[in-house]
Design a protein around this motif. Structure first.
Motif, PDB file in Angstrom:
ATOM      1  N   ILE A 148      21.777 -22.998  34.711  1.00 47.31           N
ATOM      2  CA  ILE A 148      22.358 -23.596  33.507  1.00 47.31           C
ATOM      3  C   ILE A 148      21.479 -23.233  32.325  1.00 47.31           C
ATOM      4  O   ILE A 148      20.293 -23.529  32.303  1.00 47.31           O
ATOM      5  CB  ILE A 148      22.455 -25.128  33.631  1.00 47.31           C
ATOM      6  N   SER A 179      16.546 -22.155  30.520  1.00 45.88           N
ATOM      7  CA  SER A 179      17.426 -22.341  31.665  1.00 45.88           C
ATOM      8  C   SER A 179      16.751 -23.186  32.730  1.00 45.88           C
ATOM      9  O   SER A 179      15.527 -23.175  32.870  1.00 45.88           O
ATOM     10  CB  SER A 179      17.823 -20.988  32.272  1.00 45.88           C
ATOM     11  N   ASN A 222      20.548 -29.727  32.264  1.00 38.66           N
ATOM     12  CA  ASN A 222      19.550 -28.838  31.680  1.00 38.66           C
ATOM     13  C   ASN A 222      18.428 -29.632  30.999  1.00 38.66           C
ATOM     14  O   ASN A 222      17.243 -29.379  31.230  1.00 38.66           O
ATOM     15  CB  ASN A 222      20.233 -27.903  30.665  1.00 38.66           C
ATOM     16  N   ARG A 275      16.403 -19.702  23.933  1.00 39.77           N
ATOM     17  CA  ARG A 275      17.203 -20.383  24.943  1.00 39.77           C
ATOM     18  C   ARG A 275      16.294 -20.726  26.107  1.00 39.77           C
ATOM     19  O   ARG A 275      15.181 -20.210  26.219  1.00 39.77           O
ATOM     20  CB  ARG A 275      18.375 -19.508  25.412  1.00 39.77           C
ATOM     21  N   VAL A 298      30.937 -29.717  29.877  1.00 40.56           N
ATOM     22  CA  VAL A 298      29.854 -29.264  29.002  1.00 40.56           C
ATOM     23  C   VAL A 298      28.765 -30.331  28.919  1.00 40.56           C
ATOM     24  O   VAL A 298      27.564 -30.039  28.985  1.00 40.56           O
ATOM     25  CB  VAL A 298      30.398 -28.941  27.593  1.00 40.56           C
ATOM     26  N   HIS A 302      30.921 -32.731  22.302  1.00 43.31           N
ATOM     27  CA  HIS A 302      30.695 -31.810  23.413  1.00 43.31           C
ATOM     28  C   HIS A 302      32.049 -31.187  23.730  1.00 43.31           C
ATOM     29  O   HIS A 302      32.971 -31.837  24.218  1.00 43.31           O
ATOM     30  CB  HIS A 302      30.095 -32.526  24.631  1.00 43.31           C
ATOM     31  N   LYS A 315      21.030 -23.167  28.037  1.00 42.70           N
ATOM     32  CA  LYS A 315      21.484 -23.646  26.727  1.00 42.70           C
ATOM     33  C   LYS A 315      20.541 -23.106  25.659  1.00 42.70           C
ATOM     34  O   LYS A 315      19.356 -22.847  25.925  1.00 42.70           O
ATOM     35  CB  LYS A 315      21.562 -25.169  26.669  1.00 42.70           C
ATOM     36  N   TYR A 368      26.669 -30.308  32.222  1.00 43.11           N
ATOM     37  CA  TYR A 368      25.706 -29.214  32.343  1.00 43.11           C
ATOM     38  C   TYR A 368      24.560 -29.349  31.328  1.00 43.11           C
ATOM     39  O   TYR A 368      23.406 -29.055  31.632  1.00 43.11           O
ATOM     40  CB  TYR A 368      26.409 -27.870  32.179  1.00 43.11           C
ATOM     41  N   ALA A 369      24.893 -29.779  30.118  1.00 41.10           N
ATOM     42  CA  ALA A 369      23.851 -29.974  29.107  1.00 41.10           C
ATOM     43  C   ALA A 369      22.875 -31.055  29.559  1.00 41.10           C
ATOM     44  O   ALA A 369      21.657 -30.939  29.378  1.00 41.10           O
ATOM     45  CB  ALA A 369      24.478 -30.343  27.770  1.00 41.10           C
ATOM     46  N   VAL A 400      26.244 -23.734  25.680  1.00 43.37           N
ATOM     47  CA  VAL A 400      25.892 -24.007  27.075  1.00 43.37           C
ATOM     48  C   VAL A 400      26.621 -22.986  27.953  1.00 43.37           C
ATOM     49  O   VAL A 400      27.832 -22.769  27.805  1.00 43.37           O
ATOM     50  CB  VAL A 400      26.281 -25.432  27.497  1.00 43.37           C
ATOM     51  N   TYR A 406      30.091 -26.022  23.984  1.00 38.42           N
ATOM     52  CA  TYR A 406      29.050 -26.306  23.002  1.00 38.42           C
ATOM     53  C   TYR A 406      28.759 -27.807  22.947  1.00 38.42           C
ATOM     54  O   TYR A 406      29.643 -28.643  23.193  1.00 38.42           O
ATOM     55  CB  TYR A 406      29.471 -25.855  21.591  1.00 38.42           C
TER      56      TYR A 406
END
Length: 920
Positions: free
Chosen positions: A487, A474, A427, A472, A420, A409, A489, A423-424, A537, A562
């Motif tokens: 957010i 969100s 999500n 994608r 990252v 990450h 990805k 946030y990932a 992300v 990423y």
């Protein structure tokens, strides 16, 4: 039989899923103008009422609740309305099934011949013909009946499920307990649970996401970017967006209401909560399906091939039998006897065991496949399985281990970043759509134990579901009241297209200019070249002034970094690819993944790679150019669902038999377009519905074993068809020669019937026969034209030795008068039966029989038994009943010489045939 019974259990584990696939096929026949007129007014009124009611109104009318039904309420409703099944899908009653097994052209023809024999007082012939019909029908009835009962016992284990919302203890129960019993009870919050689709009842709340089949007719209560494919129902090619309230012009057609969902359609993207309005026969599909009588599929190429052979033999009989009648009538002068003899010839020309052999061979093959973790949903698919010469497959989980690990990450410059990861995680944690392997890898990451508390510190505001155009998804969350965080990805290029800034160390953000874009792509390319699958992300902060977000909000994002996943190749992939290539199946990889990752994996598993073709390159090609391209290259990346479908259709247009292996909603179009759709038991609903074959293990090695078994099954079935066609042709030719020159019949009608019955019994073990390895090295395609050539080529061989037998009995044993006809007929009866039975061993293989290729023990024992019985009949006590007489001892050396000569000549002609035409 017990062996078959136990194996049928595993073979039919997908019967319930198979029923849902039939729904799609029936729906194809229902779409079109005028369909709505077939629906009763009361159902249309009920659906329109549900569409126009308010949410509280529809729940009240269905006696439901915003938190769903309780289990007790579901039980009471189920007792009243019954299971959520369409009536026509129920198993046939035993007498209907018996009639279905009986009503084929051969049995009907034999029945007519038996009736004619009975009314002409040839009772022995009527009994023998009737025995043939009963034997053929009962064997098929018993085998199919066992499979059906096994399916009914096991369908609960594999039935598709729906996610429902159920209430806990009902409020009225709580009030009663408090008022009358002074007991304080507490209602439990609503829960989500998986239940079999057939257990759904009106009033049930169902939760839907991408890939789900609509399990009943429903009214949408909540929806988020919900798009439903209902092309099979309405003919609309594009998915239709659905809303909680009807939008658009007023309509009296339920299909035009965009807040109704219909059984048999499927969710393409988005998510929703809906309430079930009607189930089973009361659904729109159920009512229409019960009124459509032609609900069966269009015959497959295999069915068409079998039918063509069947009618070829029937037409042959219709031409030859009158000739036999006329020749014998004019030469013998006894038209009654000539008529009965012609009837016997007609019976001999009728391959009455063909339906049983086809059914049992396919079923036996499917049973063996189930032991190899390959479940056949549609028996006829076995032929396509064996004929497949191109396999298109996705990459993830097929070439790779299907165990994705979150490897790195990083920030935008490739440095490890906990932001990252945070946030990932948020999500993946809060999205409610179709959670894929990437989401699971993020959630299962070992370093995220402390992040669980983080997720609880946030509150979800909304989400924008994934679809295959944007690539994608969100979620919008709120940690503090003064702002929301969106957010996002998804695929790198699609995320970059929505970003205007990038976040660097220290939380500072910079403008996303051309130089930064070049640097970002360099970092992601480096990760891809390491074999890592990269997901970008991004996020942005927005004021808390709204609670509903849409695709348009995915703009002006800040790229955070990423998450990179490792999906290593399976150890079995390289050997499986080699084995498939050795068996004439070329593999093409069709994936939506990045071309660099795809190329690295393909090189690691030894797949030849000249160039990776991207989806966007296909858009510029016409069909002719695409047909050329798909022949040359075998790796295609960054494909949309329509790209995959185009490639499959182009390969089929080039004359290939194409298999497609996929498990996602994006694979459904290609699965339907392929000759044989292959999926896995862990696939999304729509992929399983579209597939013909279900793998219990997602492995190319399992698939390779299935291909081989499919070819063995087809090869065994082809044996019977070839044997029957050539044997029948030879017999008729012999009969015509004998009838023209003999003063008596070469064989009595009853003797012909008994000979044919014994031959048929010897064929029962063909489904259990061995198959030479050489015969499964290459794809086996159905070629009805080859049957006719084979029949004309090998049929007359037996006639040569039949005529030799005629001469032997006429000149050597002096059976040349009407008084001595029984001796003549007995001699030909034995030789004819032996050559007819030996043809099984001669034609089952292009090799030297008994030495280079041996039949399976059941087939060997069965043929030996029939040959011994054929020799015994004239010599034993039953000979007089059939008007056969004992043969002199001198006959048997001649018989052995004739049989050996027949075998030698057949083997020589077989070698010539293989050199000239090939064997398959």
């Amino acid at each position: 039989m017990n062996f078959l019974k136990s194996l049928f259990v595993s073979f039919l584990r997908t019967r319930h899923t198979m029923r849902h696939f039939r729904r799609l096929m029936i729906l194809d026949s229902l779409s079109g103008p005028g369909v709505t007129r077939a629906v009763p007014d009361d159902l249309a009124t009920e659906l329109m009422q549900a569409a126009t009611d308010s949410t509280p109104g529809v729940l009240a009318r269905l006696h439901s609740h915003e938190d769903g039904l309780t289990s007790a309420e579901v039980g009471l409703i189920a007792e009243r309305v019954g299971p959520n099944e369409v009536e026509h899908e129920k198993p046939l009653r035993w007498w209907q099934h018996l009639w279905h097994c009986y009503k084929n052209p051969f049995n009907l023809l034999l029945t007519v011949l038996a009736a004619v024999s009975f009314f002409t007082e040839d009772f022995k012939a009527a009994i023998v013909i009737g025995l043939m019909v009963v034997l053929s029908t009962l064997i098929r009835f018993v085998q199919e009946g066992r499979s059906s009962r096994a399916a009914e016992r096991l369908k609960e284990m594999v039935s598709n499920t729906a996610t429902v919302i159920r209430r806990g203890l009902a409020t009225d129960v709580v009030e009663v307990a408090k008022r009358y019993f002074d007991v304080q009870l507490h209602t439990r919050p609503p829960v989500r649970m998986e239940v079999p689709i057939k257990a759904l009842v009106p009033g049930e709340l169902v939760v839907l996401s991408a890939g789900d089949m609509i399990p009943a007719d429903c009214r949408v209560l909540l929806a988020k970017d919900l798009f439903v494919s209902q092309s099979a129902m309405t003919g609309e090619s594009l998915p239709v967006e659905k809303f909680p309230e009807h939008r658009g012009s007023a309509s009296r057609n339920p299909l035009e209401m965009n807040n109704l969902l219909f059984m048999g359609t499927n969710v393409v993207s988005g998510s929703a909560t809906a309430v079930v309005v009607t189930t089973g026969n009361r659904t729109y599909f159920g009512v229409l399906a019960t009124r459509v009588t032609a609900a069966d599929r269009t015959p497959t190429s295999f069915q068409a091939g079998v039918n063509s052979v069947s009618w070829l033999l029937i037409r042959f009989a219709l031409v030859m039998v009158p000739i036999v009648l006329l020749v014998n009538g004019f030469t013998k002068g006894n038209w009654t006897e000539a008529f009965l003899f012609a009837l016997s010839v007609a019976v001999g020309l009728t391959p009455e065991m063909l339906p049983m052999i086809v059914t049992s061979t396919l079923a036996k093959g499917a049973v063996i496949l189930s032991r190899k973790k390959v479940i056949v949903k549609r028996l006829d698919a076995i032929q396509n399985f064996g004929a497949m010469d191109v396999l298109c497959t996705d990459k993830t989980g097929t070439l790779t281990q299907d165990k994705i690990f979150l490897e790195r990450h990083t920030d935008v410059f490739g440095q490890d970043s906990d932001d990252v990861l945070k946030y990932a995680y948020l999500n993946s944690y809060y999205q409610t759509g179709l959670k894929n392997l990437l989401d699971r890898a993020v959630l299962d990451h070992a370093g995220l134990q402390a992040e669980l508390k983080l997720a609880q510190d946030y509150q979800k505001v909304d989400e924008i579901p994934f679809d295959f155009e944007r690539r994608r998804m969100s979620v919008v969350v709120s940690e503090q009241n003064h702002h929301h965080e969106l957010i996002c990805k998804g695929a790198v290029e699609e995320i970059l297209a929505a970003c205007t800034r990038v976040q660097v160390s220290g939380g500072e953000s910079l403008l996303f200019d051309a130089a930064m874009l070049e640097r970002v792509r360099s970092v992601t390319s480096d990760l891809n070249e390491q074999g890592l699958r990269v997901v970008a992300v991004a996020m942005k902060e927005v004021p808390p002034n709204k609670s509903i977000y849409a695709i348009g909000d995915e703009a002006e994002l800040t790229l955070i970094g990423y998450i990179a996943f490792l999906d290593p190749p399976k150890e079995s992939t390289a050997p499986a690819l080699k084995a498939l290539a050795e068996h004439g199946v070329s593999v093409k990889v069709l994936t939506g993944d990045n071309e660099l990752v795809t190329a690295k994996i393909c090189r690691e598993v030894g797949l030849p790679l000249e160039r990776v073709i991207l989806g966007q390159q296909l858009d510029a090609l016409d069909e002719a150019a695409l047909s050329t391209l798909v022949e040359r290259y075998n790796v295609f990346a960054k494909l949309t669902p329509l790209h995959k479908e185009r490639i499959v259709r182009a390969l089929r247009g080039n004359g290939h038999v194409v298999g497609f292996m996929g498990d996602g909603i994006n694979d459904a179009p290609a699965l339907r377009a392929a000759d044989i759709g292959i999926s896995v038991d862990s696939a999304v609903d729509i992929a399983k519905e579209a597939a013909d074959i279900i793998l219990l293990e997602k492995s190319l090695m399992v698939l390779e074993e299935g291909v081989i078994e499919g070819r063995k099954t087809f090869s065994n079935m082809l044996k019977y068809i070839r044997m029957t066609a050539s044997s029948n042709f030879g017999n008729v030719f012999s009969v015509l020669v004998a009838s023209a020159f003999l003063p008596f019949l070469p064989m009595l009608p009853l003797q012909l019937l008994v000979q044919n019955l014994l031959y048929d019994i010897s064929q029962i073990a063909i489904p259990f026969d061995n198959v030479d390895e050489d015969l499964v090295k290459k794809p086996l395609k159905w070629n009805p034209g080859d049957i006719g050539r084979f029949m004309v080529f090998f049929g007359p061989i037996s006639s040569i030795f039949d005529i030799t037998t005629f001469c032997l009995m006429w000149y050597v044993f002096k059976a040349n008068t009407v008084q001595d006809q029984s001796l003549f007929q007995s001699g030909w009866f034995v030789v004819g039966l032996l050559t007819q039975t030996l043809i099984v061993h001669m034609i089952r293989t292009p090799r030297l029989p008994f030495i280079q290729s041996r039949a399976a023990l059941p087939l060997t024992l069965m043929t030996l038994f029939i040959m011994a019985l054929g020799i015994f009949l004239p010599m034993g006590p039953l000979g007089e009943y059939f008007k056969l007489v004992p043969l002199p001892l001198l006959y048997f050396p001649f018989m052995v010489a004739i049989v050996l000569g027949y075998m030698v000549l057949t083997q020589w002609m077989k070698a010539f045939y293989v050199r000239r035409f090939g064997w398959q």
